[in-house]
Design a protein around this motif. Structure first.
Motif, PDB file in Angstrom:
ATOM      1  N   THR A  75       0.707  -1.283   0.101  1.00  0.00           N
ATOM      2  CA  THR A  75      -0.014   0.047  -0.001  1.00  0.00           C
ATOM      3  C   THR A  75       0.869   1.446   0.050  1.00  0.00           C
ATOM      4  O   THR A  75       0.561   2.293  -0.651  1.00  0.00           O
ATOM      5  CB  THR A  75      -0.862  -0.059   1.399  1.00  0.00           C
ATOM      6  N   ARG A  78       2.391   1.617  -3.327  1.00  0.00           N
ATOM      7  CA  ARG A  78       1.197   2.125  -4.388  1.00  0.00           C
ATOM      8  C   ARG A  78       0.930   3.741  -4.291  1.00  0.00           C
ATOM      9  O   ARG A  78       0.778   4.534  -5.100  1.00  0.00           O
ATOM     10  CB  ARG A  78       0.024   1.416  -4.393  1.00  0.00           C
ATOM     11  N   ARG A  79       1.093   4.110  -3.141  1.00  0.00           N
ATOM     12  CA  ARG A  79       1.068   5.392  -2.658  1.00  0.00           C
ATOM     13  C   ARG A  79       1.604   6.466  -3.083  1.00  0.00           C
ATOM     14  O   ARG A  79       1.706   7.807  -3.478  1.00  0.00           O
ATOM     15  CB  ARG A  79       0.772   6.008  -1.281  1.00  0.00           C
ATOM     16  N   TYR A  83      -1.174   6.113 -10.699  1.00  0.00           N
ATOM     17  CA  TYR A  83      -1.658   4.996 -11.430  1.00  0.00           C
ATOM     18  C   TYR A  83      -3.007   5.404 -12.222  1.00  0.00           C
ATOM     19  O   TYR A  83      -3.927   5.935 -11.649  1.00  0.00           O
ATOM     20  CB  TYR A  83      -2.069   3.789 -10.343  1.00  0.00           C
ATOM     21  N   PHE A  91     -14.114   6.939  -8.877  1.00  0.00           N
ATOM     22  CA  PHE A  91     -15.117   6.366  -7.986  1.00  0.00           C
ATOM     23  C   PHE A  91     -16.471   7.003  -7.918  1.00  0.00           C
ATOM     24  O   PHE A  91     -16.410   8.379  -7.619  1.00  0.00           O
ATOM     25  CB  PHE A  91     -14.514   6.560  -6.434  1.00  0.00           C
ATOM     26  N   HIS A  93     -19.005   7.507  -6.327  1.00  0.00           N
ATOM     27  CA  HIS A  93     -20.000   7.851  -5.255  1.00  0.00           C
ATOM     28  C   HIS A  93     -19.011   9.026  -4.604  1.00  0.00           C
ATOM     29  O   HIS A  93     -19.516   9.529  -3.792  1.00  0.00           O
ATOM     30  CB  HIS A  93     -20.110   6.792  -4.186  1.00  0.00           C
TER      31      HIS A  93
ATOM     32  N   GLU B 116      -9.659  -1.906  -9.023  1.00  0.00           N
ATOM     33  CA  GLU B 116      -8.387  -2.057  -9.247  1.00  0.00           C
ATOM     34  C   GLU B 116      -7.909  -0.641  -9.089  1.00  0.00           C
ATOM     35  O   GLU B 116      -6.487  -0.454  -8.469  1.00  0.00           O
ATOM     36  CB  GLU B 116      -8.238  -2.529 -10.880  1.00  0.00           C
ATOM     37  N   ALA B 117      -8.576   0.380  -9.497  1.00  0.00           N
ATOM     38  CA  ALA B 117      -8.097   1.800  -9.153  1.00  0.00           C
ATOM     39  C   ALA B 117      -7.681   1.996  -7.821  1.00  0.00           C
ATOM     40  O   ALA B 117      -6.793   2.488  -7.346  1.00  0.00           O
ATOM     41  CB  ALA B 117      -8.870   2.778  -9.955  1.00  0.00           C
ATOM     42  N   ALA B 118      -8.688   1.693  -7.018  1.00  0.00           N
ATOM     43  CA  ALA B 118      -8.518   1.785  -5.512  1.00  0.00           C
ATOM     44  C   ALA B 118      -7.397   1.032  -5.042  1.00  0.00           C
ATOM     45  O   ALA B 118      -6.575   1.687  -4.124  1.00  0.00           O
ATOM     46  CB  ALA B 118      -9.976   1.398  -4.843  1.00  0.00           C
ATOM     47  N   ARG B 119      -7.172  -0.048  -5.650  1.00  0.00           N
ATOM     48  CA  ARG B 119      -6.309  -0.947  -5.016  1.00  0.00           C
ATOM     49  C   ARG B 119      -4.541  -0.369  -5.320  1.00  0.00           C
ATOM     50  O   ARG B 119      -3.704   0.010  -4.733  1.00  0.00           O
ATOM     51  CB  ARG B 119      -6.186  -2.253  -5.375  1.00  0.00           C
ATOM     52  N   GLY B 120      -4.710   0.298  -6.677  1.00  0.00           N
ATOM     53  CA  GLY B 120      -3.470   0.756  -7.375  1.00  0.00           C
ATOM     54  C   GLY B 120      -3.155   2.072  -6.760  1.00  0.00           C
ATOM     55  O   GLY B 120      -2.058   2.588  -6.722  1.00  0.00           O
ATOM     56  N   MET B 121      -4.224   2.741  -6.119  1.00  0.00           N
ATOM     57  CA  MET B 121      -4.072   4.224  -5.313  1.00  0.00           C
ATOM     58  C   MET B 121      -3.351   3.982  -3.947  1.00  0.00           C
ATOM     59  O   MET B 121      -2.982   4.612  -3.339  1.00  0.00           O
ATOM     60  CB  MET B 121      -5.406   4.797  -4.895  1.00  0.00           C
ATOM     61  N   GLY B 122      -3.283   2.320  -3.652  1.00  0.00           N
ATOM     62  CA  GLY B 122      -2.922   2.154  -2.124  1.00  0.00           C
ATOM     63  C   GLY B 122      -3.792   2.208  -1.106  1.00  0.00           C
ATOM     64  O   GLY B 122      -3.386   2.169  -0.013  1.00  0.00           O
ATOM     65  N   MET B 123      -4.925   1.632  -1.541  1.00  0.00           N
ATOM     66  CA  MET B 123      -5.891   1.436  -0.393  1.00  0.00           C
ATOM     67  C   MET B 123      -5.804   0.036   0.019  1.00  0.00           C
ATOM     68  O   MET B 123      -5.606  -0.917  -0.704  1.00  0.00           O
ATOM     69  CB  MET B 123      -7.531   1.389  -0.763  1.00  0.00           C
ATOM     70  N   ASN B 124      -5.824  -0.514   1.259  1.00  0.00           N
ATOM     71  CA  ASN B 124      -5.699  -1.818   1.886  1.00  0.00           C
ATOM     72  C   ASN B 124      -7.206  -2.307   1.843  1.00  0.00           C
ATOM     73  O   ASN B 124      -8.054  -1.724   1.447  1.00  0.00           O
ATOM     74  CB  ASN B 124      -5.125  -1.834   3.208  1.00  0.00           C
ATOM     75  N   GLN B 127      -9.900  -0.475   3.658  1.00  0.00           N
ATOM     76  CA  GLN B 127     -10.274   0.659   3.188  1.00  0.00           C
ATOM     77  C   GLN B 127     -11.012   0.618   1.940  1.00  0.00           C
ATOM     78  O   GLN B 127     -11.876   1.228   1.554  1.00  0.00           O
ATOM     79  CB  GLN B 127      -9.012   1.565   2.613  1.00  0.00           C
ATOM     80  N   GLN B 131     -14.485   2.234   1.879  1.00  0.00           N
ATOM     81  CA  GLN B 131     -14.702   3.604   1.097  1.00  0.00           C
ATOM     82  C   GLN B 131     -15.229   3.524  -0.131  1.00  0.00           C
ATOM     83  O   GLN B 131     -15.805   4.311  -0.627  1.00  0.00           O
ATOM     84  CB  GLN B 131     -13.293   4.180   1.414  1.00  0.00           C
ATOM     85  N   ILE B 132     -14.760   2.303  -0.843  1.00  0.00           N
ATOM     86  CA  ILE B 132     -15.411   1.829  -2.214  1.00  0.00           C
ATOM     87  C   ILE B 132     -16.454   1.189  -2.344  1.00  0.00           C
ATOM     88  O   ILE B 132     -17.517   1.422  -2.722  1.00  0.00           O
ATOM     89  CB  ILE B 132     -14.182   1.490  -2.918  1.00  0.00           C
ATOM     90  N   PRO B 135     -20.114   1.726  -0.052  1.00  0.00           N
ATOM     91  CA  PRO B 135     -20.877   2.719  -0.612  1.00  0.00           C
ATOM     92  C   PRO B 135     -21.553   2.205  -1.942  1.00  0.00           C
ATOM     93  O   PRO B 135     -22.662   2.607  -1.981  1.00  0.00           O
ATOM     94  CB  PRO B 135     -20.075   3.808  -0.326  1.00  0.00           C
TER      95      PRO B 135
END
Lengths: 316, 214, 304
Positions: A75, A78-79, A83, A91, A93, B116-124, B127, B131-132, B135
Motif C-alpha cells: 500500500t 502504491r501511494r 496509477y 469512484f 460515489h 483496481e484503481a482503488a488498490r492501485g491508489m494504495g488502499m488496503n 479501506q 470507502q469503495i 458505499p
C-alpha cells in the motif's frame, strides 16, 4: 540513479503454458516516458502491474527509487506511484475533488493541504475548478480521464503507471489528451511507464519504446531507431516500417531536424511536433528543399531538409 | 367503521397485552432481520470473491424460499421447542435469501476497474471495503434488506401458531372468534409496520444512492 | 383457509362422483345433503358418521368438514350452505344463544338449547350423545403428582408458578379464562401462551414448554398421553353433549334423517369417543375410515 530498475522479472501464471513475462530487465531514468508496446497477451500490462505489485513477480527484482518493491508494504509503494487505467476507475460515489484527493487522504494530508492541490491539478489538466463538487457521471469521457490523470498526480509521485489510459476515448479527444500528457510530462519530469497497443500513440509519446512479444523484449529503443532500424521482422511489421509514407507520418520533425543555421528563407515554417509527412507535403507545395523549424513564439530553432527526409525513409 | 371503533375499544381494554404483542412482534422481526444482515452481508461479500462457491451457496439459500414459512416454523419445533427461538430461526431463514442474494449481487456489481484503481491508489483491503465497495454496493444491499423486512414483518404474524406471540395472536383470536375487530387489532398494525419499514428503508436507500444514480 | 377451499371442493366433487356412480347405495333421489363440521378430529369423525349413514340410506352427501369455528358453521347452517353439523349443547347455549344455563343438569340444558334454537333459528337438535366433551384443563401425571394438583381450585393457588397454553379463543370467551377467573379468582399464570393447534398444545405440554393445557373431555390425547384432567370443582363448564343439528324445514322435508342419525347417539360415551379421537390424532387413521369401521362394528353400516 535510475528511477525504475527491473532485473530478470518473470511472471508465471498458474495455468499458463509459458510465462506472461519471461525474464525482462530494463531501467527507466528520471523524466523518461517509456511506452510498453505490443499485441494483446505480450505481457505489457502484466509487466506494468508488477511495478506497483498489483501482480507479484514469480522471480526477479524490481527497484523503485532504489528500494526493492517488496521491502515496503504494497500500500505504501502504491501511494508513491501514480496509477491511471483505461476505464478511468473514478469512484462514482465521490466528488471530483474527493477522487483527486484519494492518495493525499490515504497519506493523511490535512484538508488545508489537499484542497488547494485539487484546484491546482484541475487547472493543470485544463478543467474548470467548478468541477470539484461534481460527480464523475456528470463529466464527459475525456474529462473523466483528465481527472484520472490528475488523481494519479495528486501526491506528486515520481512515477506514473498508465495502462492504456486513452484506449476508450474518441480520436479527437485522444489527440488532445496525448498532447496534454506530453506537456505535463515535460513540465513535471515524471517517470512514466505507458502501456498501449497503438503504434502511433507509442511513437508520438515515447522517449523509448519497449516492444514486447510473448513475454520477451523484442526491441527497446527510441522511436526513431525503432522506425529506422527495427530489430526484426516482428518489430518492422508491428510498426509498419516498410511503408515509406507511414514512416513519414510516424516520425516527428524534432526527431530528424538539424541545428538552426542562422538563416531564414521566408517560406512556411514547421513545428517540432509536426510529422515528416506534413514536412514533405509542405516542401512539395511550397517548392522548397529546406524548411525552418520554429518554437511556440515563432523563434527559429532548427531546419529540416529534403535530404534528411530521404535519409529517414531509406535508413532501414 | 364500526369494526374500527370496536377495534379501538379492544385495544383500549387490552392495552398491556397489545403493547406486549407489538413489542414481541417488533423484536421477532428486528432480531431476525438483524441476524440475517449480520450473516448475509459478510457472506455476500465473501462469496462475491469466491465465484466457484457462490453458485451452490446461493442456490441452496434460494431453495429455502420455496419452503413456506409456516412449514419452517413447524419443522423447527422438534429441534427448538415451542418458544421464540424457533420463531427467530424460521424468520431468519426467511430473511436470508433476499439479503444474501442482493449482497452478493451488489458486491459482484462493483466495477472491477474501480476496485483496481482503488488498490492501485494504495488502499488496503479494509479501506477498499469501507470507502469503495460498501458505499457502491449499499443501494442494492438495501433493496434486499427492504424486501426481507417486509417479508419478516408480515410473516412474524405466523409466530402465533407456535406460541411465540406477537400481533399474530390477535389475528388467530379474531379468526377463532369470528371477530373482525380483534383480527384488525393484529392486521392493521402489521400492515402499518410493513409499510413504514418500506418507507423508512426506501428513504434511507434513496439518500444513500442519491450520488450514484442520475 | 384459502388453500382449504379448493381441497374441500375437490373432496366434495369426488364424493359426489362416487355417490353418483354407486347405484347400490342410492341414486340420490332423496336429495342432496351437505354435512359440515368444525376442524378437529371428533368433528371430522362425527361428520363422517352422519355422511356415511345418510349415503347408505339413499342420500347424496356433500362434505364440508373442517369448516371452522362455531360462528362460521352457525352462519352456514342458517344460510343453507350446509344442512347438518354436529354441535355441543353448552356451546349452542353460551356462544350462539348467549343464554345462562337454567341448571347444571345435562337434560335440562339440552332442552333449553333445543327450545332456544327452535325459537330463534328454526333449527332442531336431534338426540344427544351421552359423552361430555366439556372444556377442561389438563396437566401431565408428573405435574399432578409432584404438585398434588387435581382440581382447578388447587390450580388457582399455584398458578403463578405455572405456564398455561390455550387456544386463542380461550383468552376471550366467557367459558374460557375470563369465566374461570370470575369463578376461581385472579389466577395469574407465569406465562400465557396462545397456541392455535390442539396437536401443538399437547406437544408443548409434553415438551415442558407449558405446564397446563386446555383440553376437551373426549380428547384422545388424554388417554394416549396419560394426562390428568383437573376437576372443575366449582362447575364453570356446563355439559357439552353433541347432537346433529339442522333446520326444522330440512327435517320436515326429509323426516327419515332423525331415524337414520339418532341410533349413533347412544353408542358414544366419553371413553368410546376418546378412543375414536385417539385413532385419528394418535394413530393417524383417516376420520372416514375410523367412522366406517366403527359403524360397521356397531352394525349400523354393512361391510362392503
Amino acid at each position: 540513479m535510475s528511477v525504475i530498475v527491473a532485473d530478470k522479472v518473470v511472471k508465471q501464471y498458474a495455468n499458463a503454458e509459458r510465462p506472461a513475462v519471461d525474464g525482462i530487465s530494463f531501467t527507466a531514468e528520471e523524466g523518461e516516458l517509456i511506452v510498453l508496446l505490443g499485441p494483446s497477451g505480450c505481457g505489457k500490462t502484466t509487466l506494468l502491474k508488477m511495478v506497483n505489485r498489483l501482480y507479484e513477480p514469480t522471480s526477479g527484482q524490481i527497484f523503485v527509487d532504489g528500494t526493492e518493491i517488496h521491502d515496503i508494504p504494497a500500500t505504501e509503494l502504491r501511494r508513491r506511484i501514480g496509477y491511471v487505467i483505461q476505464a478511468t476507475g473514478l469512484f462514482p460515489h465521490m466528488t471530483i475533488a474527493e477522487n483527486i484527493a484519494t492518495v493525499p487522504k490515504l497519506l493523511k494530508w490535512e484538508r488545508s493541504r489537499w484542497s488547494p492541490r485539487v484546484d491546482e491539478l484541475l487547472t493543470l489538466m485544463h478543467l474548470p475548478t467548478e468541477y470539484r463538487d461534481r460527480y464523475p457521471v456528470q463529466l464527459s469521457g475525456g474529462e473523466q480521464q483528465r481527472v484520472g490523470i490528475a488523481r494519479a498526480l495528486a501526491a506528486d509521485p515520481k512515477i506514473l503507471l498508465m495502462d492504456e489510459p486513452f484506449g476508450a476515448i474518441d480520436a479527437i479527444t485522444r489527440a488532445a489528451l496525448q498532447k496534454e500528457l506530453r506537456d505535463v510530462q515535460q513540465r513535471l519530469k515524471k517517470t512514466i511507464l505507458f502501456v498501449t497497443h497503438d503504434v502511433e500513440e507509442a511513437l508520438l509519446l515515447a522517449d523509448r519504446i519497449m516492444v514486447l512479444r510473448a513475454g520477451r523484449v523484442e526491441q527497446f529503443a527510441p522511436p526513431l531507431e525503432i522506425v529506422l532500424s527495427p530489430a526484426n521482422d516482428f518489430v518492422a511489421q508491428l510498426i509498419g516500417a516498410d511503408d515509406l509514407f507511414r514512416r513519414l507520418s510516424l516520425l516527428r520533425v524534432d526527431q530528424v531536424q538539424g541545428p538552426y543555421d542562422g538563416t531564414t528563407n521566408g517560406g512556411p515554417t514547421l513545428r517540432p511536433s509536426d510529422s515528416l509527412r506534413h514536412a514533405l507535403s509542405t516542401m512539395l507545395s511550397s517548392d522548397r528543399q529546406t524548411l525552418s523549424v520554429v518554437d511556440e513564439q515563432g523563434q527559429p530553432i532548427g531546419v529540416v531538409s529534403y535530404d534528411q527526409l530521404r535519409t529517414a525513409t531509406q535508413n532501414a | 367503521m364500526d369494526a374500527l371503533r370496536q377495534m379501538w375499544r379492544y385495544v383500549g381494554d387490552n392495552q398491556a397485552f397489545f403493547v406486549e404483542s407489538l413489542r414481541i412482534h417488533l423484536q421477532l422481526s428486528g432480531v431476525a432481520l438483524g441476524i440475517a444482515i449480520l450473516l448475509c452481508v459478510p457472506l455476500g461479500i465473501w462469496l462475491a470473491r469466491r465465484l466457484t462457491l457462490a453458485t451452490p451457496v446461493i442456490n441452496l439459500v434460494s431453495a429455502l424460499r420455496v419452503i413456506p414459512s409456516l412449514a419452517i416454523l413447524f419443522l423447527a419445533i422438534p429441534y427448538l421447542g415451542l418458544n421464540r427461538t424457533a420463531a427467530f430461526v424460521a424468520l431468519t431463514l426467511l430473511a436470508l435469501p433476499p439479503v444474501l442474494i442482493n449482497s452478493y449481487a451488489a458486491f459482484r456489481g462493483v466495477p472491477a476497474a474501480v476496485k483496481e484503481a482503488a488498490r492501485g491508489m494504495g488502499m488496503n483491503t479494509w479501506q477498499l471495503l469501507w470507502q469503495i465497495e460498501l458505499p457502491l454496493a449499499l443501494p442494492v444491499v438495501m433493496t434486499g434488506i427492504r424486501t426481507a423486512a417486509v417479508e419478516v414483518i408480515s410473516s412474524a404474524a405466523l409466530a402465533t401458531f407456535i406460541g411465540a406471540g406477537g400481533l399474530g395472536d390477535f389475528i388467530a383470536r379474531g379468526f377463532r372468534l369470528s371477530s373482525t375487530p380483534i383480527m384488525l387489532v393484529g392486521a392493521i398494525p402489521i400492515a402499518l409496520l410493513a409499510l413504514s419499514s418500506e418507507l423508512l428503508l426506501g428513504g434511507l436507500q434513496r439518500r444513500l444512492s442519491a450520488h450514484l444514480v442520475r | 383457509m384459502k388453500k382449504l377451499i379448493p381441497l374441500l371442493l375437490l373432496t366434495a366433487m369426488l364424493t359426489l362422483l362416487a355417490a353418483c356412480g354407486n347405484a347400490e347405495t342410492g341414486d340420490g333421489e332423496k336429495g342432496t345433503l351437505t354435512i359440515g363440521s368444525k376442524n378437529f378430529a371428533e368433528q371430522f369423525i362425527l361428520g363422517e358418521m352422519y355422511a356415511q349413514l345418510l349415503e347408505a340410506n339413499g342420500y347424496t352427501v356433500e362434505r364440508q368438514l373442517g369448516l371452522g369455528s362455531t360462528d362460521i358453521l352457525q352462519t352456514a347452517l342458517v344460510e343453507g350452505e350446509i344442512d347438518i353439523y354436529p354441535e355441543y349443547t353448552s356451546t349452542g347455549l353460551l356462544t350462539v344463544l348467549k343464554e345462562e344455563a337454567v341448571s347444571s343438569d345435562r337434560d335440562a340444558i339440552y332442552q333449553q338449547v333445543k327450545d332456544g334454537y327452535a325459537e330463534r333459528f328454526q333449527i332442531t337438535w336431534l338426540d344427544p350423545a351421552p359423552f361430555n366433551n366439556t372444556q377442561a384443563l389438563a396437566v401431565t401425571r408428573e405435574t399432578s403428582e409432584a404438585r398434588g394438583l387435581t382440581t382447578i381450585s388447587q390450580l388457582a393457588v399455584q398458578s403463578a408458578d405455572l405456564r398455561i397454553g390455550a387456544a386463542p379463543e380461550f383468552f376471550e370467551r366467557e367459558d374460557g379464562l375470563p369465566g374461570l377467573r370470575a369463578l376461581y379468582g385472579e389466577m395469574p399464570f407465569a406465562d400465557e401462551k396462545q397456541l392455535d393447534s390442539g396437536a401443538i398444545r399437547y406437544e408443548a405440554l409434553l415438551n415442558g414448554d407449558i405446564d397446563v393445557v386446555t383440553a376437551y373431555g373426549t380428547d384422545g390425547q388424554i388417554g394416549g398421553y396419560d394426562l390428568v384432567v383437573l376437576e372443575d370443582d366449582k362447575a364453570l363448564w356446563p355439559p357439552y353433549q353433541v347432537a346433529p343439528i339442522l333446520l326444522q324445514s330440512t327435517l320436515d322435508d326429509h323426516a327419515d334423517i332423525a331415524e337414520i342419525l339418532n341410533p349413533i347417539a347412544p353408542l358414544l360415551d366419553d371413553r368410546t369417543m376418546a378412543e375414536l379421537n385417539w385413532q385419528v390424532d394418535g394413530e393417524n387413521i383417516e376420520p372416514d375410515e375410523v367412522a366406517r369401521t366403527f359403524l360397521i362394528e356397531k352394525g349400523l353400516l354393512e361391510s362392503e
